[in-house]
Design a protein around this motif. Structure first.
Motif, PDB file in Angstrom:
ATOM      1  N   SER A  87       0.836  -1.196   0.000  1.00 55.90           N
ATOM      2  CA  SER A  87       0.000   0.000   0.000  1.00 55.90           C
ATOM      3  C   SER A  87       0.873   1.249   0.000  1.00 55.90           C
ATOM      4  CB  SER A  87      -0.905  -0.002   1.232  1.00 55.90           C
ATOM      5  OG  SER A  87      -1.643   1.201   1.283  1.00 55.90           O
ATOM      6  N   PHE A  93      -8.951  -0.454   2.028  1.00 57.80           N
ATOM      7  CA  PHE A  93      -8.666  -1.317   0.874  1.00 57.80           C
ATOM      8  C   PHE A  93      -9.971  -1.851   0.280  1.00 57.80           C
ATOM      9  CE2 PHE A  93      -8.060  -5.750  -0.503  1.00 57.80           C
ATOM     10  CZ  PHE A  93      -7.053  -5.618  -1.445  1.00 57.80           C
ATOM     11  N   ILE A 120      -7.663   2.126  -2.949  1.00 62.19           N
ATOM     12  CA  ILE A 120      -7.548   2.501  -1.537  1.00 62.19           C
ATOM     13  C   ILE A 120      -8.183   3.876  -1.381  1.00 62.19           C
ATOM     14  CG2 ILE A 120      -5.993   3.058   0.364  1.00 62.19           C
ATOM     15  CD1 ILE A 120      -4.132   0.904  -0.653  1.00 62.19           C
ATOM     16  N   LEU A 154      -0.235  -6.063   0.325  1.00 60.63           N
ATOM     17  CA  LEU A 154      -1.623  -6.311  -0.094  1.00 60.63           C
ATOM     18  C   LEU A 154      -1.759  -7.608  -0.861  1.00 60.63           C
ATOM     19  CD1 LEU A 154      -2.371  -2.705  -1.447  1.00 60.63           C
ATOM     20  CD2 LEU A 154      -2.848  -3.594   0.850  1.00 60.63           C
TER      21      LEU A 154
END
Length: 160
Positions: A87, A93, A120, A154
């Motif tokens: 991220s 998210f 995001i 992620l």
């Protein structure tokens, strides 16, 4: 939210390197501002507004929090041949562009540089996150709708 939880949050934010974090829940608003010389926290509750005094942050406690957050080291060794998509910002998210649309990527999908893998949301702005590597998605590390931190992994991508 307990005072101990707030202090741990302050320490975690200071360790992350973020300059400012705002957290709003149903009955509480927290703003944490950090800088090279100070850490400042303001907490407002709807029922009874209050301010928490400045709390000094010590590096050993922050590293303990990081150790707890990083999890199992044997799992990291298994995933060492994979590349992480991390991220670039703090936010929420999302795996799909809207509730009625399909997911950006699933396990087994092939991604190329500049392929959008997720969104995001930060401060009401939806930021498309693109893969910077080519490969196949082998694992999705975050649940849809979950808050993420700067630099948090992620996805795992197999570059081969």
């Amino acid at each position: 939210m307990e005072l101990k939880d707030i202090q741990n949050l302050i320490k975690f934010v200071a360790k992350s390197g973020a300059n400012e974090v705002k957290l709003e829940m149903e009955d509480i608003k927290i703003t944490i501002k950090t800088g090279p010389e100070k850490t400042e926290t303001t907490i407002l509750q709807q029922a009874a507004p209050m301010a928490v005094p400045q709390v000094p942050v010590s590096a050993p406690v922050a590293s303990q929090i990081e150790e707890v957050a990083t999890g199992n080291t044997s799992e990291k060794e298994e995933n060492s041949n994979y590349i992480e998509i991390t991220s670039p910002i703090i936010g929420t998210f999302y795996r799909k562009p809207s509730p009625d649309k399909p997911m950006f990527v699933e396990v087994g999908d092939t991604v190329n540089p500049d392929s959008v893998v997720c969104i995001i949301e930060a401060m009401k702005l939806f930021n498309e996150i693109e893969s910077e590597v080519s490969g196949k998605i082998v694992k999705i590390l975050i649940e849809d709708g979950t808050p993420v931190e700067f630099g948090q992994p992620l996805f795992l991508v197999d570059p081969s």
